[in-house]
Scaffold this motif. Structure first.
Motif, mmCIF file in Angstrom:
data_model
loop_
_atom_site.group_PDB
_atom_site.id
_atom_site.type_symbol
_atom_site.label_atom_id
_atom_site.label_comp_id
_atom_site.label_asym_id
_atom_site.label_seq_id
_atom_site.Cartn_x
_atom_site.Cartn_y
_atom_site.Cartn_z
ATOM 1 N N TRP A 33 0.838 -1.191 0.000
ATOM 2 C CA TRP A 33 0.000 0.000 0.000
ATOM 3 C C TRP A 33 0.877 1.246 0.000
ATOM 4 O O TRP A 33 2.059 1.202 0.267
ATOM 5 C CB TRP A 33 -0.947 0.011 1.198
ATOM 6 C CG TRP A 33 -0.256 -0.104 2.530
ATOM 7 C CD1 TRP A 33 0.507 0.843 3.152
ATOM 8 C CD2 TRP A 33 -0.246 -1.239 3.398
ATOM 9 N NE1 TRP A 33 0.980 0.376 4.346
ATOM 10 C CE2 TRP A 33 0.526 -0.897 4.524
ATOM 11 C CE3 TRP A 33 -0.828 -2.499 3.337
ATOM 12 C CZ2 TRP A 33 0.735 -1.785 5.577
ATOM 13 C CZ3 TRP A 33 -0.617 -3.372 4.391
ATOM 14 C CH2 TRP A 33 0.148 -3.005 5.490
ATOM 15 N N VAL A 56 -4.554 2.098 -1.454
ATOM 16 C CA VAL A 56 -4.202 1.388 -2.673
ATOM 17 C C VAL A 56 -4.946 2.020 -3.840
ATOM 18 O O VAL A 56 -5.904 2.756 -3.663
ATOM 19 C CB VAL A 56 -4.541 -0.119 -2.581
ATOM 20 C CG1 VAL A 56 -3.672 -0.815 -1.542
ATOM 21 C CG2 VAL A 56 -6.019 -0.334 -2.289
ATOM 22 N N GLY A 74 -8.805 3.132 0.933
ATOM 23 C CA GLY A 74 -7.921 2.956 2.075
ATOM 24 C C GLY A 74 -8.362 3.699 3.310
ATOM 25 O O GLY A 74 -9.550 3.995 3.491
#
Length: 158
Positions: A33, A56, A74
């Protein structure tokens, strides 16, 4: 082939994966991420400066499927007092995300985020957000926002 050479090759092949793994840890292997907050602050200017993030993008690890659409998803941490400021200006209701992180690119986010969140949502903020389809959920206890946005920067992309 000489027995010592065979043993040497075997030992080398056994040690190589361990050496590679240790090297990746030492070099700070790239996570699955993003942690940079600037793109999120650009996508969600109403949230103000963010202090932390894990997110992400649908263009991460591109699977070779061309798409003009970008989705970001996210968590981000709001600066102290920002959620109270938003709550004073907008109506919030208790509402948890309907689904987990179900898209292929969101898999790294499973299990991340605040512990035992108490999600609230403002449909007004979703409409005022950037992008064509934005959903924001806020956890009052941790000042965390969970987000999912389609084309948050317009059609030009990321």
């Amino acid at each position: 082939m000489d027995r010592r050479k065979v043993i040497g090759i075997g030992v080398g092949l056994a040690v190589l994966p361990t050496w590679w793994a240790l090297r990746q840890v030492a070099n700070g292997t790239k996570r699955d991420w993003h942690t940079d907050t600037a793109p999120l602050e650009r996508a969600f200017p109403l949230l103000g400066p963010l202090t932390d993030a894990k997110w992400v993008s649908s263009r991460d690890n591109d699977r070779g499927i061309p798409s003009p659409e970008l989705v970001i998803s996210g968590f981000a941490r709001l600066s102290p007092g920002k959620l109270a400021e938003l709550a004073a200006a907008h109506t919030f209701v208790s509402e948890a995300p309907a689904d987990g992180f179900s898209s292929w690119f969101e898999k790294p986010l499973k299990g991340e985020g605040p512990e035992n969140p108490q999600w609230v949502r403002s449909h007004e903020l979703d409409r005022e957000g950037s992008g064509y389809f934005t959903k924001l959920w806020f956890d009052r206890r941790s000042d965390t926002v969970r987000f999912r946005a389609l084309n948050p920067y317009g059609w030009a992309g990321h």
